[in-house]
Design a protein around this motif. Structure first.
Motif, short mmCIF file in Angstrom:
data_model
loop_
_atom_site.label_atom_id
_atom_site.label_comp_id
_atom_site.label_asym_id
_atom_site.label_seq_id
_atom_site.Cartn_x
_atom_site.Cartn_y
_atom_site.Cartn_z
N LEU A 17 -51.85 -11.76 -13.09
CA LEU A 17 -51.95 -13.18 -12.24
C LEU A 17 -51.12 -13.18 -10.95
O LEU A 17 -51.76 -13.92 -10.34
N GLU A 18 -50.28 -12.61 -11.01
CA GLU A 18 -49.30 -12.79 -10.01
C GLU A 18 -50.06 -12.05 -8.81
O GLU A 18 -49.82 -12.52 -7.52
N HIS A 19 -51.14 -11.21 -8.75
CA HIS A 19 -51.68 -10.61 -7.51
C HIS A 19 -52.74 -11.77 -6.88
O HIS A 19 -52.90 -11.57 -5.96
N PHE A 20 -52.79 -12.83 -7.77
CA PHE A 20 -53.61 -13.92 -7.20
C PHE A 20 -53.08 -15.04 -6.83
O PHE A 20 -53.62 -16.12 -6.46
N GLN A 21 -51.56 -15.12 -7.06
CA GLN A 21 -51.08 -16.17 -7.00
C GLN A 21 -51.10 -16.66 -5.37
O GLN A 21 -50.92 -15.94 -4.50
N TRP A 22 -51.22 -17.87 -5.27
CA TRP A 22 -51.34 -18.53 -3.84
C TRP A 22 -52.76 -18.18 -3.01
O TRP A 22 -52.91 -18.73 -1.92
N MET A 23 -53.67 -17.44 -3.78
CA MET A 23 -54.91 -17.23 -3.12
C MET A 23 -55.71 -18.36 -3.17
O MET A 23 -55.91 -19.20 -4.32
N THR A 24 -56.87 -18.53 -2.37
CA THR A 24 -57.97 -19.54 -2.62
C THR A 24 -58.89 -18.70 -3.50
O THR A 24 -58.94 -17.43 -3.94
N GLU A 25 -59.75 -19.34 -4.10
CA GLU A 25 -60.71 -18.78 -4.81
C GLU A 25 -61.64 -17.71 -4.03
O GLU A 25 -61.95 -16.60 -4.49
N LEU B 94 -60.89 -8.86 -2.51
CA LEU B 94 -59.50 -8.22 -2.36
C LEU B 94 -60.17 -7.02 -1.65
O LEU B 94 -61.05 -6.48 -1.59
N ASP B 95 -58.85 -6.59 -0.49
CA ASP B 95 -59.13 -5.36 0.04
C ASP B 95 -58.81 -3.95 -0.94
O ASP B 95 -58.34 -4.24 -2.14
N VAL B 96 -59.16 -3.03 -0.65
CA VAL B 96 -59.22 -1.71 -1.45
C VAL B 96 -57.71 -1.81 -2.16
O VAL B 96 -57.69 -1.36 -3.49
N ASP B 97 -56.63 -1.83 -1.43
CA ASP B 97 -55.17 -1.49 -2.04
C ASP B 97 -55.17 -2.44 -3.27
O ASP B 97 -54.41 -2.39 -4.20
N LYS B 98 -55.33 -3.86 -2.78
CA LYS B 98 -55.12 -4.93 -3.89
C LYS B 98 -55.91 -4.68 -5.28
O LYS B 98 -55.65 -4.77 -6.27
N LYS B 99 -57.05 -4.19 -4.71
CA LYS B 99 -58.07 -4.00 -5.85
C LYS B 99 -57.58 -3.03 -6.81
O LYS B 99 -57.78 -3.07 -7.98
N GLN B 100 -57.04 -2.03 -6.30
CA GLN B 100 -56.61 -0.87 -7.03
C GLN B 100 -55.27 -1.47 -7.77
O GLN B 100 -54.98 -0.92 -9.06
N ALA B 101 -54.56 -2.29 -7.47
CA ALA B 101 -53.28 -2.83 -7.82
C ALA B 101 -53.77 -3.51 -9.01
O ALA B 101 -53.20 -3.56 -10.20
N VAL B 102 -54.90 -4.48 -8.82
CA VAL B 102 -55.23 -5.27 -9.85
C VAL B 102 -56.09 -4.41 -11.15
O VAL B 102 -55.80 -4.63 -12.18
N ALA B 103 -56.65 -3.41 -10.36
CA ALA B 103 -57.30 -2.56 -11.55
C ALA B 103 -56.10 -1.93 -12.73
O ALA B 103 -56.47 -1.87 -13.95
N HIS B 104 -55.03 -1.54 -11.91
CA HIS B 104 -54.02 -1.13 -12.69
C HIS B 104 -53.46 -2.06 -13.76
O HIS B 104 -53.10 -1.73 -14.88
N GLU B 105 -53.16 -3.40 -13.24
CA GLU B 105 -52.86 -4.35 -14.23
C GLU B 105 -53.85 -4.68 -15.20
O GLU B 105 -53.34 -4.97 -16.58
#
Length: 131
Positions: free
Chosen positions: A57-65, A71-82
């Motif tokens: 959830l922290e990866h999405f904190q303060w983002m708009t819907e 998500l950019d490639v790096d963020k998507k990879q980090a989200v995938a790992h979580e």
């Protein structure tokens, strides 16, 4: 946890389980090799799962819907790992309790289909009061 299971020197595809049962077996072998079973009570696994869900959830904190959908490639990879961490703890929890996740998910989908009939739930986010 994901990096420990899939070090960068080994292709993740080389160890990709074909089923939840295979993933559970691999996780058991991973924990057994490290003598971690002593720490894997259902309570501890459920707690660890919630911690990992919070990290997701922290990866999405303060983002708009909209931002959360782009998500950019790096963020998507980090989200995938979580997401993987959440899945891994859920599979370990199901193993420790003897719960067949696929059967439980199928049963829950049938319950939800009864609770939320298409003609009444389509386009609505309203929670059902039917149990």
């Amino acid at each position: 946890m994901f990096q420990a299971l899939c070090p960068s020197t080994v292709s993740a595809d080389q160890h990709k389980p074909a089923s939840v049962a295979q993933l559970a077996q691999r996780l058991q072998q991973f924990a057994d090799a490290r003598d971690w079973g002593q720490f894997h009570s259902p309570k501890n696994l459920a707690s660890a799962l919630i911690v990992e869900a919070g990290e997701l959830l922290e990866h999405f904190q303060w983002m708009t819907e909209e931002q959360s959908r782009l998500l950019d490639v790096d963020k998507k990879q980090a989200v995938a790992h979580e997401m993987a961490d959440v899945l891994l703890y859920l599979v370990q929890l199901s193993s420790s309790l003897g719960v067949d996740l696929m059967a439980a998910a199928s049963e829950k989908m049938a319950i939800n289909e009864r609770k939320y009939p298409v003609d009444q739930a389509r386009g609505s986010s309203k929670k059902s009061d039917v149990s």
